[in-house]
Design an enzyme around this catalytic site. Structure first.
Site, PDB file in Angstrom:
ATOM      1  N   HIS A  65       0.835  -1.194   0.000  1.00 38.10           N
ATOM      2  CA  HIS A  65       0.000   0.000   0.000  1.00 38.10           C
ATOM      3  C   HIS A  65       0.877   1.253   0.000  1.00 38.10           C
ATOM      4  O   HIS A  65       1.974   1.268   0.575  1.00 38.10           O
ATOM      5  CB  HIS A  65      -0.938   0.002   1.209  1.00 38.10           C
ATOM      6  CG  HIS A  65      -2.171  -0.822   0.994  1.00 38.10           C
ATOM      7  ND1 HIS A  65      -2.939  -1.324   2.015  1.00 38.10           N
ATOM      8  CD2 HIS A  65      -2.783  -1.235  -0.163  1.00 38.10           C
ATOM      9  CE1 HIS A  65      -3.961  -2.004   1.517  1.00 38.10           C
ATOM     10  NE2 HIS A  65      -3.887  -1.961   0.198  1.00 38.10           N
ATOM     11  N   ASP A  67       1.015   4.152   1.480  1.00 35.15           N
ATOM     12  CA  ASP A  67       1.544   4.823   2.671  1.00 35.15           C
ATOM     13  C   ASP A  67       2.702   4.063   3.300  1.00 35.15           C
ATOM     14  O   ASP A  67       3.290   4.521   4.283  1.00 35.15           O
ATOM     15  CB  ASP A  67       0.436   5.071   3.697  1.00 35.15           C
ATOM     16  CG  ASP A  67      -0.291   3.812   4.131  1.00 35.15           C
ATOM     17  OD1 ASP A  67      -0.517   2.930   3.277  1.00 35.15           O
ATOM     18  OD2 ASP A  67      -0.630   3.693   5.321  1.00 35.15           O
ATOM     19  N   HIS A  68       3.059   2.922   2.704  1.00 34.48           N
ATOM     20  CA  HIS A  68       4.183   2.131   3.204  1.00 34.48           C
ATOM     21  C   HIS A  68       5.336   2.023   2.200  1.00 34.48           C
ATOM     22  O   HIS A  68       6.419   1.568   2.564  1.00 34.48           O
ATOM     23  CB  HIS A  68       3.706   0.725   3.585  1.00 34.48           C
ATOM     24  CG  HIS A  68       2.727   0.732   4.711  1.00 34.48           C
ATOM     25  ND1 HIS A  68       3.064   0.402   6.014  1.00 34.48           N
ATOM     26  CD2 HIS A  68       1.410   1.064   4.746  1.00 34.48           C
ATOM     27  CE1 HIS A  68       2.002   0.505   6.788  1.00 34.48           C
ATOM     28  NE2 HIS A  68       0.979   0.909   6.036  1.00 34.48           N
ATOM     29  N   HIS A 270       1.121   3.379  13.759  1.00 36.10           N
ATOM     30  CA  HIS A 270       0.162   3.424  12.649  1.00 36.10           C
ATOM     31  C   HIS A 270      -1.172   3.971  13.156  1.00 36.10           C
ATOM     32  O   HIS A 270      -2.218   3.336  13.088  1.00 36.10           O
ATOM     33  CB  HIS A 270      -0.008   2.023  12.055  1.00 36.10           C
ATOM     34  CG  HIS A 270      -0.582   2.021  10.662  1.00 36.10           C
ATOM     35  ND1 HIS A 270      -1.929   1.864  10.417  1.00 36.10           N
ATOM     36  CD2 HIS A 270      -0.001   2.141   9.444  1.00 36.10           C
ATOM     37  CE1 HIS A 270      -2.147   1.885   9.115  1.00 36.10           C
ATOM     38  NE2 HIS A 270      -0.994   2.053   8.499  1.00 36.10           N
TER      39      HIS A 270
END
Length: 313
Positions: A65, A67-68, A270
């Site tokens: 994903h 955001d990673h 997170h």
């Protein structure tokens, strides 16, 4: 050994939290730094630390994903400007190499060092070198997602100098050999076995990092006896149904993992952008009712992980 949080937010950056990235600094142990996920602007976060990209030798990506992983091409490009930096190995799910290679190709970015990709498919041991093992297990997210367990090899016990005193072993190489568990012969013919003069081994440290996932038995496997557990806590404890529907975890679920698996310290990571200031503290308070040694992670927090028996910092 030290952990430093470079991004502790979920989904999108905010004024207080960047998206996901953690650095594991092992400069005293093996003179290396490992990164766990590289969200957008991770290299900008690094500029506010003492981390040097030339020291980053391994990157572990939990899942694909944005955001990673969106910070990965830029960080790799910048690393090329750090001189003779040496190779880097990136561990992650299928498709990660295609993303990185395509971004570098389309932007006509030249990388001055070799990049090796290791595709994660199932759980198990993925690395064992220089006194460290890394294990992974598949988690439960919308896309293939993996948690990581870093295990330091045990250290030899200390040389018992009081027990050795009667033999008058001179300072120098002979003591070094005994410390390594080897046999030596003294000038008078006496044979000494180093194993007879060593204290008990010092247990190595264990760090577990869990990013995006629903509750799953694999987390307990990775977290067992960890000195530090970093666990995603995207939602509050009263939002378990919502967390499950979005394939995420709550702070309470993270605390239960820590409590039930003999973890020493838990860091909530997170964090959804909905939880700012006092609201974010709510997650910590909920978790502490279940597992007292819980802390809410914030960007740039540094966590020293002492050897077993040494005082925590």
């Amino acid at each position: 050994m030290e952990l430093q949080f470079l991004g502790t937010g979920a989904g999108q950056p905010s004024k207080k939290r960047n998206v996901s990235s953690i650095a594991l600094k092992m400069l005293d142990e093996i003179n290396e730094i490992w990164l766990f996920d590289v969200g957008e602007a991770t290299q900008h976060q690094i500029l506010r630390t003492n981390i040097r990209l030339r020291k980053v030798t391994k990157i572990f990506i939990s899942h694909n994903h944005g955001d990673h992983i969106f910070g990965l091409p830029g960080l790799l490009a910048t690393r090329s400007f750090q001189g003779d930096v040496g190779p880097i190995t990136i561990y992650g799910p299928a498709g990660l190499e295609q993303f990185v290679r395509t971004a570098l190709k389309i932007s006509r970015t030249k990388i001055s060092y070799p990049i090796k990709f290791v595709v994660l498919e199932e759980g198990g041991l993925i690395f064992h070198e220089k006194g460290f093992k890394v294990y992974t297990e598949k988690l439960a997210h919308r896309v293939p997602s993996f948690g990581f367990r870093v295990v330091e090899d045990d250290h030899p016990g200390e040389l018992l100098m009081d027990k050795l005193a009667q033999y008058n072993v001179p300072n120098g190489p002979l003591l070094g050999k005994l410390k390594n568990g080897e046999k030596i012969v003294l000038d008078n013919g006496t044979i000494l076995d180093g194993n007879d003069f060593l204290g008990p081994n010092k247990k190595g440290r264990i760090i577990t990092i869990i990013y995006d996932t629903r509750a799953t038995p694999a987390i307990a496997q990775l977290a067992q006896n960890a000195d530090v557990l970093v666990h995603e806590s995207t939602f509050a404890g009263n939002e378990a149904d919502l967390a499950h529907s979005y394939y995420h975890s709550t702070a309470v679920e993270a605390a239960k993992i820590a409590r039930n698996n003999n973890v020493k310290r838990l860091y909530l990571n997170h964090i959804s952008a909905r939880y700012l200031g006092v609201k974010a503290k709510k997650l910590e308070n909920q978790a502490q009712k279940i597992f007292a040694n819980t802390r809410l992670a914030n960007d740039f927090d540094r966590i020293v992980i002492p050897m077993k028996g040494e005082k925590d910092e």
